[in-house]
Write an enzyme that holds these catalytic residues in place. Sequence first.
Site, mmCIF file in Angstrom:
data_model
loop_
_atom_site.group_PDB
_atom_site.id
_atom_site.type_symbol
_atom_site.label_atom_id
_atom_site.label_comp_id
_atom_site.label_asym_id
_atom_site.label_seq_id
_atom_site.Cartn_x
_atom_site.Cartn_y
_atom_site.Cartn_z
ATOM 1 N N CYS A 1 86.719 -19.868 10.742
ATOM 2 C CA CYS A 1 86.766 -19.906 12.396
ATOM 3 C C CYS A 1 85.487 -20.169 13.032
ATOM 4 O O CYS A 1 84.896 -21.157 13.020
ATOM 5 C CB CYS A 1 87.311 -18.516 12.628
ATOM 6 S SG CYS A 1 88.041 -18.151 14.007
ATOM 7 N N HIS B 1 92.091 -17.948 9.360
ATOM 8 C CA HIS B 1 91.173 -16.939 8.505
ATOM 9 C C HIS B 1 91.727 -16.660 7.161
ATOM 10 O O HIS B 1 92.655 -15.890 7.105
ATOM 11 C CB HIS B 1 91.252 -15.439 9.175
ATOM 12 C CG HIS B 1 90.228 -15.358 10.426
ATOM 13 N ND1 HIS B 1 89.163 -15.004 10.338
ATOM 14 C CD2 HIS B 1 90.486 -15.885 11.714
ATOM 15 C CE1 HIS B 1 88.293 -15.091 11.484
ATOM 16 N NE2 HIS B 1 89.164 -15.510 12.307
ATOM 17 N N GLU C 1 90.824 -15.013 4.735
ATOM 18 C CA GLU C 1 90.413 -13.793 4.231
ATOM 19 C C GLU C 1 91.351 -12.742 4.774
ATOM 20 O O GLU C 1 91.336 -11.427 4.584
ATOM 21 C CB GLU C 1 88.935 -13.260 4.551
ATOM 22 C CG GLU C 1 88.753 -12.875 5.915
ATOM 23 C CD GLU C 1 88.778 -13.705 7.036
ATOM 24 O OE1 GLU C 1 88.569 -13.443 8.127
ATOM 25 O OE2 GLU C 1 89.132 -14.944 7.058
#
Length: 238
Positions: A106, A211, A213
Site C-alpha cells: 500500500c 494489504h 497482511e
Amino acid sequence: MKPRIGITARFRSAIDSHCLHAGYVNHVVRAGGIPLVIPCVDDKLADSYLPHLDGLMLTGGEDIDPAHCSGTDRQPDYQYQPGRDVFEIRLAEAALEAGMPVLGICRGCQVLYTATGHPLISHIPDVNGGSVAHRISLTETSRHRVTLTEGSAVAAAYGRPAATVTSYHHQGLGPLAPDGHPWRVTARSDDGLTEAIEHPGEAWAVGVMWHPELPVEDTGDLADPLISAFVAAAGGER
C-alpha cells in the site's frame, strides 16, 4: 540462516511511539523469516540498515506528501508524515540500488513508485468517478478484485489470474513517467487503476496496493502467499 526481513514502522506522535500492525510481523514469521522492525528515524541512517537485512518490507500508513510525488495540494482530513516519507524513500532507493528483495505494501508500494520518479494520484475518487472501491471510509477497508498478469510474481504467488484483496487507500499510482524506473504493471483493479508493480529485471521487487497482511479468512499458521514468495526470495530462492 533464516532471512532477515526489515519491516518499516510508523511513528505515532499522539502516543510518542514507533509501531506497526502485528500482521506484518506474523506473516514474516510464518513464512520462515526473522522480522527486524525499522523505526522511522533520520534519513541519514537509512543506508546503515541495509547490511543487516536480506529483504525489505515497506509497510502501509499515512499518505505520502504530494510535494514528493505530484506537486498538488494536500488533501483535507488526511494525515502526513514528511519525515517518514524522506526516510523510507531513501531506504527504498538504497535497497533497489543494492538489488535487495523488496515488498512494498500500500503506502510502501507508493514509496517505491515515488522513489523511482513516478507520480501518484492524490485522491482516487477524483479520477474514477467517485468510486469507493479502494477504501470505504477513513476507518473501513474494502474488498475488491484485481486481475493479475500472467507470468508475474503476484500471479505465481497466488496461483490464479485474479484475486480478491483487502484495500485501504485513497492515493494511487499515476501513469509511468517516461524518465522513471521501468516498472512492469502486473495487476489492475476493475476500474483500470494499477494495483501491482514489479521490477522487470532479475531483482525481486514488488509493490502492491492491497494489504496481504490483512487476510479476511483465518489462515492459522500459514503466511500470505505473496509474503511467502518475498521471504523466499530474501532467502535466495527464485
